[in-house]
Design an enzyme around this catalytic site. Structure first.
Site, PDB file in Angstrom:
ATOM      1  N   ASP A   1       7.495  10.436  -6.082  1.00  0.00           N
ATOM      2  CA  ASP A   1       7.415   9.978  -4.698  1.00  0.00           C
ATOM      3  C   ASP A   1       7.889  11.090  -3.762  1.00  0.00           C
ATOM      4  O   ASP A   1       9.062  11.123  -3.387  1.00  0.00           O
ATOM      5  CB  ASP A   1       8.312   8.737  -4.510  1.00  0.00           C
ATOM      6  CG  ASP A   1       7.929   7.585  -5.435  1.00  0.00           C
ATOM      7  OD1 ASP A   1       6.731   7.442  -5.719  1.00  0.00           O
ATOM      8  OD2 ASP A   1       8.826   6.836  -5.867  1.00  0.00           O
TER       9      ASP A   1
ATOM     10  N   ASP B   1       1.542  -4.314  -8.152  1.00  0.00           N
ATOM     11  CA  ASP B   1       3.005  -4.308  -8.069  1.00  0.00           C
ATOM     12  C   ASP B   1       3.484  -5.720  -8.364  1.00  0.00           C
ATOM     13  O   ASP B   1       3.146  -6.650  -7.626  1.00  0.00           O
ATOM     14  CB  ASP B   1       3.464  -3.910  -6.652  1.00  0.00           C
ATOM     15  CG  ASP B   1       3.305  -2.421  -6.408  1.00  0.00           C
ATOM     16  OD1 ASP B   1       3.245  -1.653  -7.391  1.00  0.00           O
ATOM     17  OD2 ASP B   1       3.234  -2.022  -5.234  1.00  0.00           O
TER      18      ASP B   1
END
Lengths: 259, 207
Positions: free
Chosen positions: A130, A11
């Protein structure tokens, strides 16, 4: 025999790899190119690089970083974050990435999946999603709702229905990143992973919650995943890729042992 | 000069980057003269067979590739490039392809739902016979695959390596004389893939 893939996730915020819990309290872990090389040399099977603030900041993905990662490693990697159109997908692939991961963009504009799939091939288009658990809520037959924009926005879409639709549109792979498990290192969310793995005929990648080699094994054996994305458990140095693969191998999970 | 054939079939960056990692500056080109003059030709490709054949035809590359293959230039097919070397692909409702090697390209028909199509990931390559491109690479090493269709050469002597997937054993590496072709991606297969590519860059096949 096709081996199960272990995919470290980088990330990235402002050219630095970070790690937070549920996208909060991020800490600096290092340079993305150096980390990509280290994990590639260490035996990971693939990498995923997310420019996690690009969308929120309304800017395109850091394409120079994608180029540098592509030049530095000889294994496949996917890129996500800051993809807003077909042209962005093309730039990322031409920079040397193997796949593009779309998430919020695909929710807003599902046709991007079919356009990308037609233009570059289904194998280049990964749908990231998600899901969050809503047990007993009749609006979500699978028990899971898809969220968008870093878990902050509810979509009203059922997670399994969305996965099936994305595959019909041309997605070549689905990453199931559980909102509830993300960052906990308490294990992958096996129920939704399995529901999606059984519902679609493309590879499914478990993401969020991996903390030990046993968690990864469970994602494969119980969750039916074809690959697992991990982050904290290797970023912190708690496990090396070699340790993870040795443990999976000992548990009779097919993994790549020589690199 | 090493030519990487550009026929609008996917991303050639990684092939070029892998050559560069081996100290070799390969040229990505669609120019027939450049391809014909090349010392070595790499014919990669990702995407669908129908569109790929249309591009090759409209770019006047069909006969160029046949000529290069026939005149003994060391030639490496990768993924879709490999499939197109055969005679016929089942993809896109059936697509006649280059026919440089005899055989066809069927789609995986898994009987077990856990075998996903496309096959994506690292799988073992069983070495059926010795080949200069496999020099220094251990039997059953893993390479990276991404594909829904697979090469089925007409004669068994073309097969160099095999892989097991979706209930079958298919020919993942094939060739004869100056032609070698892999279904897997050596340019994305780490150190072992680079070894194969390096072997190709130093290969002097007998005609």
């Amino acid at each position: 025999m096709l081996t199960k893939r272990i995919i470290p996730c980088l990330d990235v915020i402002k050219r630095r790899v970070t790690k937070g819990v549920k996208f909060q309290n991020n800490i600096d872990l290092g340079d993305p190119v150096e980390m990509a090389v280290r994990y590639s040399d260490g035996g990971c099977d693939e990498l995923v690089v997310y420019d996690i603030t690009a969308s929120a900041e309304g800017r395109p993905i850091d394409i120079e970083m994608v180029r540098e990662v592509a030049a530095a490693i000889r294994i496949p990697f996917a890129v996500g974050g800051g993809i807003s159109c077909l042209e962005d997908m093309s730039r990322v692939l031409l920079a040397g990435a193997e796949k593009v991961s779309v998430n919020s963009l695909a929710i807003k504009n599902p046709q991007i999946i079919s356009e990308g799939s037609k233009a570059f091939g289904a194998q280049c288009v990964v749908l990231g999603m998600d899901p969050v658990a809503h047990p007993g809520d009749p609006r979500f037959p699978s028990g899971y709702e898809v969220t968008a924009r870093g878990f902050r926005v509810r979509t009203g879409m059922d997670a399994v229905e969305w996965a099936k639709r994305a595959v019909d549109l041309g997605a070549g792979e689905i990453v199931v990143n559980s909102v509830d498990a993300d960052g906990t290192r308490a294990g992958f969310e096996l129920t939704i992973t399995r529901l999606i793995a059984e519902a679609v005929n493309v590879p499914v990648v478990a993401s969020g919650g991996g903390g030990t080699p046993d968690h990864i094994r469970d994602a494969f054996v119980i969750g039916g995943a074809d690959a697992a994305i991990i982050a904290g458990m290797i970023h912190t140095g708690d496990y090396t890729l070699r340790q993870i693969k040795d443990a999976l191998h000992a548990d009779h999970v097919p993994v790549r042992m020589h690199w | 000069m090493i030519a990487i054939v550009d026929y609008k079939a996917g991303n050639l960056t990684s092939v070029q980057l892998a050559c560069r990692a081996l100290g070799c500056e390969a040229v990505v080109t669609s120019d027939p003269q450049q391809i014909l003059a090349a010392e070595r030709v790499i014919f990669p490709g990702v995407g669908a067979a129908g569109a790929a054949m249309q591009h090759l035809t409209s770019m006047n590359l069909v006969n160029v590739l046949r000529d290069v293959a026939n005149k003994g230039t060391p030639f490496l097919g990768i993924c879709l490039g490999t499939q197109i070397l055969l005679e016929f692909s089942e993809e896109d409702g059936g697509t006649p392809t280059l026919g440089i090697l005899p055989g066809r390209v069927p789609r995986f028909q898994p009987t077990d739902r856990r075998d996903k199509v496309p096959q994506i990931g690292w799988n073992q390559v069983h070495q059926i016979r010795k080949h200069p491109l496999l020099e220094g690479i251990e039997d059953d090493s893993e390479f990276y695959f991404v594909h829904s269709y697979y090469p089925a050469p007409a004669t068994p002597d073309l097969t160099i390596g095999t892989t097991d997937y979706a209930g079958i054993t298919f020919s993942c590496m094939l060739g004869r004389a100056n032609i070698a072709a892999t279904q897997f991606h050596p340019e994305k297969s780490g150190r072992i893939g680079l070894k194969l590519l390096n072997n190709f860059l130093h290969w002097n096949p007998s005609r």
